[in-house]
Design a protein around this motif. Structure first.
Motif, mmCIF file in Angstrom:
data_model
loop_
_atom_site.group_PDB
_atom_site.id
_atom_site.type_symbol
_atom_site.label_atom_id
_atom_site.label_comp_id
_atom_site.label_asym_id
_atom_site.label_seq_id
_atom_site.Cartn_x
_atom_site.Cartn_y
_atom_site.Cartn_z
ATOM 1 N N GLN A 63 -9.840 9.484 4.080
ATOM 2 C CA GLN A 63 -10.228 8.143 3.601
ATOM 3 C C GLN A 63 -9.763 7.120 4.635
ATOM 4 O O GLN A 63 -8.609 6.718 4.659
ATOM 5 C CB GLN A 63 -9.578 7.868 2.241
ATOM 6 N N SER A 75 1.618 2.501 -3.346
ATOM 7 C CA SER A 75 0.471 3.061 -4.049
ATOM 8 C C SER A 75 0.042 4.416 -3.516
ATOM 9 O O SER A 75 -0.259 5.330 -4.282
ATOM 10 C CB SER A 75 -0.709 2.082 -3.955
ATOM 11 N N LEU A 76 0.020 4.580 -2.180
ATOM 12 C CA LEU A 76 -0.629 5.726 -1.550
ATOM 13 C C LEU A 76 0.329 6.888 -1.292
ATOM 14 O O LEU A 76 1.533 6.697 -1.116
ATOM 15 C CB LEU A 76 -1.224 5.298 -0.205
ATOM 16 N N HIS A 80 0.812 -1.219 0.000
ATOM 17 C CA HIS A 80 0.000 0.000 0.000
ATOM 18 C C HIS A 80 0.844 1.267 0.000
ATOM 19 O O HIS A 80 0.433 2.288 -0.552
ATOM 20 C CB HIS A 80 -1.013 0.003 1.149
ATOM 21 N N ASP A 127 -2.384 12.350 0.209
ATOM 22 C CA ASP A 127 -3.680 12.720 -0.354
ATOM 23 C C ASP A 127 -4.681 11.567 -0.327
ATOM 24 O O ASP A 127 -5.887 11.790 -0.297
ATOM 25 C CB ASP A 127 -3.527 13.189 -1.803
ATOM 26 N N ASP A 128 -4.177 10.336 -0.362
ATOM 27 C CA ASP A 128 -5.056 9.169 -0.451
ATOM 28 C C ASP A 128 -5.641 8.746 0.888
ATOM 29 O O ASP A 128 -6.664 8.054 0.925
ATOM 30 C CB ASP A 128 -4.295 7.992 -1.070
ATOM 31 N N TRP A 129 -4.976 9.103 1.990
ATOM 32 C CA TRP A 129 -5.535 8.702 3.282
ATOM 33 C C TRP A 129 -6.182 9.858 4.033
ATOM 34 O O TRP A 129 -6.995 9.619 4.948
ATOM 35 C CB TRP A 129 -4.491 8.029 4.173
ATOM 36 N N HIS A 133 -7.677 3.825 3.987
ATOM 37 C CA HIS A 133 -6.289 3.978 3.581
ATOM 38 C C HIS A 133 -5.410 4.470 4.728
ATOM 39 O O HIS A 133 -4.212 4.698 4.526
ATOM 40 C CB HIS A 133 -6.176 4.957 2.411
#
Length: 356
Positions: free
Chosen positions: A215, A206-207, A203, A210-212, A218
């Protein structure tokens, strides 16, 4: 950038996940079979249960339960670094199936309330571990302290001098910096001696922040950082440096504890990748031009560092590049439900064969 064409295949001998959380009780019964479903034959099991695993007897009872849930997987057991560990017992750990000791700074992540506040008091223990070949696994963060400008975004970088000092003080102690998230961590591991290695999760490849942010599914500890940090993790793998290998930090939580936060407590920290882990890693490595490193990253380098070769007759997992396989939305036993990373999205690699 992708380097593989549709229909292309890759083979990995006895894939090994050198950092996984399998919980206990009914949740463990649900998630433990997913290690094998995700393509893996070895799981390096974290000890942060409630209560934490601090004795060989507790570790072996736990391992027995895990084998009942998934008999094909080799489970490597760890102990939780605490005052309960007796340096005089270390000489017996390997024979009892204990491979490593996991260090949690107090309060930084799930079930770390009994974690440590200083490494100095464990000098005798570390010397015995050094002597008997027991690995020290480090959750590499220090607790947030706003008076010192320490928070989740720089907690890992502030920890790195500890890693350097430990590697110098105990030059024969094998040390793993777990789940690195920063360019600084990559450089620190490279700067240390050959006794230091580092796990990288799927992960974190990928992350970014901004992605968590906003969210919950994540959100993990340590949190994903900046694009330049993700780039450094990817480049470490792409370079073929043997110090870097897979430790998924796959951490299942019931859906309600991930999706619900209150003013009293936030959502649980953890990203769950086990059910799709090997295809997910292949998908991600392919996306940044490192698919040819798949076997090294998911088997060879970790097994070499831990001195656990696959051996003759080890299973070989074959993956193929496809036009897209949708990740299952959730896994449930009727009472508990967990949501995997990448839920509802397509993966471009899938497991097509396992040969003995």
């Amino acid at each position: 950038m992708s380097t593989a064409n549709f229909g292309d295949t890759r083979e990995v001998t006895a894939p090994a996940d050198f950092h996984v959380h399998l919980r206990d009780g009914e949740l463990s019964k649900l998630v433990t079979p997913h290690v094998r479903e995700g393509g893996f034959y070895l799981a390096y099991v974290m000890p942060n249960l409630v209560p934490p695993i601090t004795t060989t007897e507790m570790a072996n009872e736990y391992k027995k339960r895990l084998k009942e849930y998934s008999s094909q997987v080799e489970f490597l057991m760890t102990l939780y670094l605490s005052d309960a560990l007796d340096p005089n017992d270390v000489k017996n750990w390997k024979a009892a199936g204990i491979v490593g000791v996991k260090s949690y700074p107090r309060g930084v992540t799930t079930n770390s309330d009994e974690g440590i506040e200083s490494y100095d008091k464990y000098d005798e223990l570390f010397k015995e571990m050094e002597k008997h070949g027991i690995v020290l696994n480090l959750h590499g963060e220090i607790p947030s302290d706003h008076s010192k400008n320490i928070c989740v975004l720089n907690a890992e970088e502030r920890f790195l001098p500890v890693l350097s000092n430990l590697s110098i003080k105990y030059p024969k102690l094998r040390i793993v910096l777990e789940h690195a998230t920063t360019a600084a961590a990559v450089q620190a591991v490279i700067a240390c001696g050959d006794n230091v290695a580092c796990t990288i999760t799927a992960h974190h490849l990928s992350l970014t922040v901004d992605d968590w942010a906003g969210q919950s599914f994540h959100f993990c500890k340590p949190v994903a950082k900046f694009p330049e940090d993700r780039r450094a993790l990817r480049e470490a793998i792409k370079s073929g440096n043997r110090k870097f290998f897979l430790g998924s930090d796959s951490a299942p939580h019931p859906t309600h504890s991930k999706s619900t936060a209150t003013h009293m407590s936030g959502c649980a920290a953890g990203v769950y990748t086990s059910p799709v882990l090997l295809p997910l890693v292949a998908h991600l490595l392919d996306s940044f031009g490192a698919i040819d490193r798949l076997a090294d990253f998911t088997s060879h380098f970790g097994r070499d560092f831990y001195q656990i070769p696959a051996g003759p007759g080890a299973p070989k997992v074959v993956l193929q590049k496809v036009h897209g396989v949708k990740v299952q939305a959730e896994y449930s036993d009727g009472e508990k439900t967990v949501v995997p990373f990448w839920a509802g999205k397509d993966l471009e690699w899938q497991i097509v064969d396992v040969t003995q």
